[in-house]
Enzyme design. Structure first.
Site, PDB file in Angstrom:
ATOM      1  CB  SER A   1      -0.016   6.011   7.232  1.00 36.08           C
ATOM      2  OG  SER A   1      -0.734   4.854   7.581  1.00 36.08           O
TER       3      SER A   1
ATOM      4  CB  SER B   1     -10.165   4.010   7.538  1.00 35.90           C
ATOM      5  OG  SER B   1     -10.966   3.834   6.388  1.00 35.90           O
TER       6      SER B   1
ATOM      7  NE  ARG C   1       2.153   3.149   9.282  1.00 33.68           N
ATOM      8  CZ  ARG C   1       1.624   3.153  10.509  1.00 33.68           C
ATOM      9  NH1 ARG C   1       2.406   2.903  11.546  1.00 33.68           N
ATOM     10  NH2 ARG C   1       0.338   3.403  10.696  1.00 33.68           N
TER      11      ARG C   1
ATOM     12  CD  GLU D   1      -3.094   0.731   2.258  1.00 34.86           C
ATOM     13  OE1 GLU D   1      -4.009   1.544   2.363  1.00 34.86           O
ATOM     14  OE2 GLU D   1      -2.970  -0.286   2.986  1.00 34.86           O
TER      15      GLU D   1
END
Length: 368
Positions: free
Chosen positions: A249, A246, A261, A192
């Site tokens: 990140s 939702s 990340r 993703e």
């Protein structure tokens, strides 16, 4: 449709050697070099048609049409479709009917059923992708409508054109069996975050039909007077990328292949029923929105400070047609950084994952 026999593997040494040599020649036109020869495949007319199209496309180092990329999120599915505009007379004569049907259906409508929408204002025209010139369309529909989408793919006999679709997002795992059982399609599941980054960088590189993809809000501390202004993102690194869907990140990008990340969170809820019942739904919605955006702005500012990054870009479907949230984020970033950081936004905010999936498809000449 589950009982269809898989294609026979390639076994000839010459074919394998040719494929290896072709792969070693590197990327061409943004596509991975194609595979060499194919073994004979026996089966239905649809399969034979698919084999012929694979052979034709393999010679040109690109997958056969149609070209899709898909991002299946928790609440929304994002789909990008490349419409070729340079189809030759020969191609048109040889084009199978279901391919024509799919192209006509997608490009002649702006709504699909009760829930599907094509964002016409985001369409990118006259793009050159993998040596073909065409338009890139951006389509979205709620995730709960995915079974209808899969059924449509079955009705239009999509598996006669491809047996694999490139998809990213959590839903690529959730709906994998449904695609296989209902439409005889395999999902090539992609990372993703990789898709998000590659899609963003690609769209920013091609521009928004001559306009700037990136923008910010001038005078962000004045909610009524702040104005949208273009921002040049030609030299984007290092960059803090805040993806709001939702959940949230936050990524630190140092180059197109070097990122990490930093942190992530999910949206909270008001825990006190008495407090929820004492105010109007409108006031509750705005208070929640202010709280969320303020927290995101504060967290993004701290991450930028820790990573020594002064460029912060916000993306994701939370921002889609949501001017209030964008202005609140612009204000929060300005406030928490004492005017040192601008909140940057992108026109195609929620579609970058799907674009990244499409780019992966274009690297695969053995999609069948």
């Amino acid at each position: 449709m589950e009982g269809k026999a898989p294609a026979q593997p390639r076994t000839h040494a010459a074919a394998a050697a040719a494929a290896a040599q072709t792969r070693s020649n590197g990327l061409q036109n943004g596509c991975h070099p194609g595979a060499g020869g194919l073994q004979h495949e026996h089966g239905s007319p649809a399969k034979k048609c698919r084999v012929r199209r694979r052979l034709d496309s393999g010679k040109k180092n690109r997958p056969p049409f149609p070209w899709f990329g898909m991002d299946i999120g928790g609440t929304l599915v994002k789909l990008v479709y490349f419409e070729p505009k340079d189809i030759t007379t020969e191609e048109e004569q040889e084009e199978v009917e279901n391919l024509k049907s799919i192209r006509k259906y997608l490009t002649s409508n702006v709504a699909y059923g009760n829930t599907g929408i094509r964002d016409v204002h985001l369409e990118l025209t006259n793009l050159l992708m993998c040596g073909r010139k065409g338009n890139l369309h951006f389509i979205r529909f709620p995730t709960h409508s995915m079974p209808k989408f899969i059924q449509m793919g079955r009705d239009k006999n999509f598996s006669s054109l491809h047996t694999t679709m490139c998809a990213t997002g959590g839903g690529a795992y959730k709906f994998e069996d449904d695609f296989r059982k209902m439409a005889d399609l395999q999902l090539h599941k992609l990372d993703e975050l990789d898709c998000l980054i590659q899609g963003l960088l690609y769209i920013d590189s091609v521009g928004y039909n001559g306009l700037s993809e990136c923008y910010y809000f001038e005078k962000s501390t004045d909610f009524e007077q702040c104005q949208k202004k273009p921002y040049c993102l030609d030299n984007p690194y290092p960059m803090l990328l805040v993806n709001i869907g939702s959940g949230v990140s936050i990524l630190a990008l140092y180059s197109k292949d070097n990122y990490k990340r930093v942190t992530g969170t999910s949206f909270g809820h008001m825990m006190s029923k008495e407090k929820r019942d004492s105010i109007s739904k409108e006031d509750l919605a705005r208070a929640t929105l202010v709280t969320i955006t303020n927290n995101i702005g504060s967290i993004a500012r701290m991450c930028a400070l820790n990573e020594n990054i002064n460029r912060v870009v916000f993306v994701g479907n939370f921002l889609r047609v949501n001017m209030v949230s964008m202005k609140l984020l612009a204000y929060a970033m300005d406030y928490w950084s004492n005017g040192q950081l601008k909140a940057l936004f992108l026109e195609h905010e929620g579609y970058f994952g799907a674009v990244g999936a499409l780019l992966e498809l274009l690297k695969m000449t053995d999609v069948h």
